[in-house]
Design a protein around this motif. Structure first.
Motif, short mmCIF file in Angstrom:
data_model
loop_
_atom_site.label_atom_id
_atom_site.label_comp_id
_atom_site.label_asym_id
_atom_site.label_seq_id
_atom_site.Cartn_x
_atom_site.Cartn_y
_atom_site.Cartn_z
N GLY A 182 0.83 -1.19 0.00
CA GLY A 182 0.00 0.00 0.00
C GLY A 182 0.86 1.24 0.00
N VAL A 183 0.23 2.38 0.16
CA VAL A 183 0.96 3.65 0.18
C VAL A 183 1.92 3.65 1.38
CG1 VAL A 183 0.75 6.14 0.45
CG2 VAL A 183 -0.93 4.88 -0.94
N GLY A 184 3.18 3.86 1.09
CA GLY A 184 4.18 3.95 2.16
C GLY A 184 4.61 2.61 2.73
N GLN A 185 4.10 1.50 2.19
CA GLN A 185 4.50 0.19 2.69
C GLN A 185 5.58 -0.42 1.81
OE1 GLN A 185 0.47 -1.71 2.81
NE2 GLN A 185 1.00 -2.13 4.94
N ARG A 186 6.49 -1.15 2.44
CA ARG A 186 7.57 -1.79 1.69
C ARG A 186 7.05 -2.98 0.92
NH1 ARG A 186 12.01 -3.67 5.54
NH2 ARG A 186 12.94 -4.33 3.55
N ARG A 187 7.63 -3.21 -0.24
CA ARG A 187 7.31 -4.39 -1.04
C ARG A 187 8.06 -5.62 -0.50
NH1 ARG A 187 5.18 -4.26 -6.19
NH2 ARG A 187 4.59 -2.19 -6.94
N PHE A 188 7.49 -6.78 -0.76
CA PHE A 188 8.25 -8.02 -0.61
C PHE A 188 9.06 -8.22 -1.88
CE2 PHE A 188 4.51 -8.71 2.11
CZ PHE A 188 5.17 -8.96 3.32
N ASP A 189 10.33 -8.64 -1.72
CA ASP A 189 11.12 -8.88 -2.92
C ASP A 189 11.17 -10.36 -3.30
OD1 ASP A 189 13.03 -9.85 -1.09
OD2 ASP A 189 14.07 -7.92 -1.05
N ARG A 190 10.58 -11.23 -2.49
CA ARG A 190 10.37 -12.63 -2.81
C ARG A 190 9.07 -13.07 -2.14
NH1 ARG A 190 14.52 -11.43 -4.90
NH2 ARG A 190 16.36 -12.69 -5.37
N ILE A 191 8.33 -13.95 -2.80
CA ILE A 191 7.14 -14.57 -2.19
C ILE A 191 7.27 -16.07 -2.35
CG2 ILE A 191 4.62 -14.82 -2.26
CD1 ILE A 191 4.50 -11.97 -3.40
N VAL A 192 7.16 -16.79 -1.24
CA VAL A 192 7.14 -18.25 -1.25
C VAL A 192 5.72 -18.69 -0.94
CG1 VAL A 192 8.05 -20.37 -0.22
CG2 VAL A 192 9.54 -18.36 -0.46
N PHE A 193 5.07 -19.35 -1.89
CA PHE A 193 3.70 -19.81 -1.68
C PHE A 193 3.73 -21.30 -1.37
CE2 PHE A 193 -0.52 -21.25 -3.41
CZ PHE A 193 -1.27 -20.73 -2.36
N VAL A 194 3.22 -21.65 -0.18
CA VAL A 194 3.18 -23.05 0.26
C VAL A 194 1.75 -23.54 0.11
CG1 VAL A 194 3.65 -24.66 2.13
CG2 VAL A 194 5.05 -22.60 1.88
N VAL A 195 1.57 -24.61 -0.68
CA VAL A 195 0.25 -25.10 -1.01
C VAL A 195 0.27 -26.62 -0.93
CG1 VAL A 195 0.75 -25.16 -3.49
CG2 VAL A 195 -1.62 -24.95 -2.73
N ASP A 196 -0.87 -27.25 -0.62
CA ASP A 196 -0.90 -28.70 -0.72
C ASP A 196 -1.21 -29.11 -2.15
OD1 ASP A 196 -3.69 -28.49 -0.99
OD2 ASP A 196 -4.08 -29.07 1.08
N ASP A 197 -0.99 -30.38 -2.46
CA ASP A 197 -1.12 -30.80 -3.86
C ASP A 197 -2.55 -30.72 -4.37
OD1 ASP A 197 -2.10 -33.00 -2.46
OD2 ASP A 197 -0.49 -34.34 -3.08
N VAL A 198 -3.54 -30.76 -3.45
CA VAL A 198 -4.93 -30.63 -3.87
C VAL A 198 -5.19 -29.23 -4.43
CG1 VAL A 198 -7.33 -30.67 -3.07
CG2 VAL A 198 -5.71 -32.38 -2.23
N GLY A 199 -4.52 -28.24 -3.89
CA GLY A 199 -4.70 -26.86 -4.34
C GLY A 199 -3.74 -26.42 -5.42
N ASP A 200 -2.81 -27.29 -5.81
CA ASP A 200 -1.82 -26.94 -6.82
C ASP A 200 -2.38 -27.30 -8.19
OD1 ASP A 200 0.41 -26.24 -8.20
OD2 ASP A 200 1.74 -27.72 -7.27
N THR A 201 -3.18 -26.41 -8.75
CA THR A 201 -3.97 -26.68 -9.95
C THR A 201 -3.72 -25.61 -11.01
OG1 THR A 201 -5.82 -25.38 -9.11
CG2 THR A 201 -5.79 -27.74 -8.54
N GLN A 202 -4.32 -25.83 -12.17
CA GLN A 202 -4.24 -24.83 -13.22
C GLN A 202 -4.93 -23.54 -12.79
OE1 GLN A 202 -2.39 -25.41 -16.03
NE2 GLN A 202 -2.63 -23.19 -16.36
N ALA A 203 -6.02 -23.68 -12.00
CA ALA A 203 -6.71 -22.50 -11.49
C ALA A 203 -5.79 -21.67 -10.60
CB ALA A 203 -7.97 -22.91 -10.73
N LEU A 204 -4.89 -22.32 -9.87
CA LEU A 204 -3.90 -21.60 -9.08
C LEU A 204 -2.94 -20.84 -10.00
CD1 LEU A 204 -2.33 -20.96 -6.44
CD2 LEU A 204 -1.06 -23.09 -6.84
N THR A 205 -2.46 -21.52 -11.02
CA THR A 205 -1.52 -20.90 -11.96
C THR A 205 -2.13 -19.68 -12.64
OG1 THR A 205 -0.43 -23.02 -12.35
CG2 THR A 205 -0.11 -21.31 -14.02
#
Length: 447
Positions: free
Chosen positions: A399-422
């Protein structure tokens, strides 16, 4: 924003050294049943938080439970919780390290509530040492029979299931600890106690929450139920207090939501960052959490493997990472939390934060005094039983004045690792920073 609704937080008991107003902020729900949302500063759901503060706070709550079950005095963190909330250097790690010092183990059955308290309940179970852990779920799973269900009256999605892989750990007269992020009226946990007691009476129940907002009538209702069932019911929390709500709060909330636009984050240009994948080598047959039960031997095995998996994540970051978000997936909160904690230990030079995606629709207002600054909106990606719908990640986009993340690690189970996620969430995330996906296997019965 709370002042515009006329909502006021009133501090009460401070058994952990921090008051209600330090532990929660206020936001506005997009929910016709409940206008306000208390946004926890130590839960790691809506607000990216140091994972050691999240885990340390959960262990601290577990220590209050342990002391109540054993009838002794709990270990006190001094000012560490408050210092951690203030962002004092090393306070979060010191709180975590203090609270994970081994205590005399206590046998108990710990139940956590989906989706917000799945990691919190697991952390409480960890603090007890000898506890069996199970969390409720909104995901029916083939091969697992329902042990019981209950309704969470204020929730926007109320169906909960208990799906233990083995009912034997539940069918004992061990103390039952019910863990939620807040006790507002206590009705949900009391309904659960009635349902559980009808199946298998027990002599002692403990309600555990980060904050306890119940009034005298709510507490009397708990005592009445204990007397009627012939059992003991206690309650512990990191802080007590109350939320003062004016007349017409629901109407005021609806008007506020209607009058303030809360657009999803839309990048100014095409996504500039990539998505990579990392293989954690999650231990075979180790449950990814408590959806089907988590035993002390599972805990021992996970603790042994966490430093290795933290090193794998650290090696995948690259040397120039400075501010990293480990993002979990709805009910999958505990594994991402512990992985984030292991990453923070492996890379002390990096500011590691942890939060998770959620089903809960909340109004985002990019104002420094408001708890939910930004939101990402994306479609569900795990074929939910109640049908497709929007999902959210809060305070991930800057947001305004907030620092960005320079890396994001997304942890998901295999049931949620789908084309809809991509096509959905990952597209939103890679507009912000390079994304690494770490997939853990969702626990299944051995075939």
């Amino acid at each position: 924003m709370g002042s515009r609704l006329g909502v006021r937080l009133v501090d009460g008991a401070r058994p952990a050294g921090a008051g209600l107003s330090s532990l929660v902020g206020l936001a506005v729900r997009r929910n016709p049943k409940r206008a306000h949302l208390l946004v926890s500063a130590v839960l790691g759901k809506h607000v990216p938080t140091d994972p050691r503060l999240v885990y340390g706070s959960g262990l601290l709550l577990g220590e209050l439970v342990r002391a109540r079950l054993r009838g002794d005095e709990p270990s006190r963190p001094g000012s560490l919780l408050l210092d951690g909330l203030r962002g004092e250097p090393n306070a979060a790690a010191a709180l975590r390290d203090l609270m994970r010092t081994p205590q005399n183990p206590v046998d108990a059955i710990v139940l956590g509530y989906a989706e917000t308290a799945t990691a919190l309940g697991h952390s409480v179970a960890d603090a007890l040492g000898g506890a069996y852990y199970l969390h409720s779920t909104r995901r029916p799973v083939d091969g697992f029979a329902t042990y019981g269900g209950f309704e969470e009256e204020h929730s926007h999605a109320t169906s909960h299931l208990l799906l233990p892989a083995d009912t034997a750990p539940l069918d004992r007269d061990a103390p039952v600890v019910l863990v939620d992020d807040e006790l507002s009226t206590g009705r949900t946990v009391l309904n659960t106690i009635e349902a559980l007691h009808a199946v298998r009476p027990r002599s002692h129940y403990v309600l555990a929450a980060l904050v306890d907002l119940r009034d005298a009538a709510d507490r009397a209702r708990m005592d009445d139920l204990a007397a009627r069932l012939g059992t003991r019911i206690d309650a512990v929390a990191l802080a007590g207090g109350s939320v003062e709500l004016p007349e017409g709060i629901l109407e005021a909330g609806r008007a506020l939501v209607a009058g303030i636009s809360s657009p999803p984050f839309i990048p100014e240009a095409e996504p500039a960052f990539g998505v990579s994948r990392i293989e954690l080598e999650w231990p075979a047959a180790l449950p990814d959490g408590g959806r089907h039960g988590f035993l002390p031997e599972h805990r021992t095995r996970l603790e042994k493997e966490l430093p290795r998996m933290g090193d794998v994540l650290a090696a995948g970051l690259g040397g120039d990472a400075s501010r990293v978000l480990v993002l979990g997936f709805e009910e999958l909160m505990y594994a991402p939390l512990r992985l984030a904690e292991a990453l923070a230990d492996a890379r002390p030079d990096v500011d590691v934060r942890y939060s998770t995606t959620t089903r809960s629709p909340v109004l985002a207002v990019d104002d420094p005094g408001y708890a939910i600054r930004t939101r990402l909106v994306f479609p569900s990606h795990d074929d939910p039983a109640d049908g497709p719908g929007e999902r959210y990640a809060y305070n991930v986009a800057p947001g305004v004045g907030q620092r960005r993340f320079d890396r994001i690690v997304f942890v998901v189970d295999d049931v949620g690792d789908t084309q809809a996620l991509t096509n959905g969430l990952l597209e939103r995330l890679r507009a912000l920073a390079p994304v690494t996906v770490a997939t853990v296997p969702s626990y299944r019965r051995a075939s």
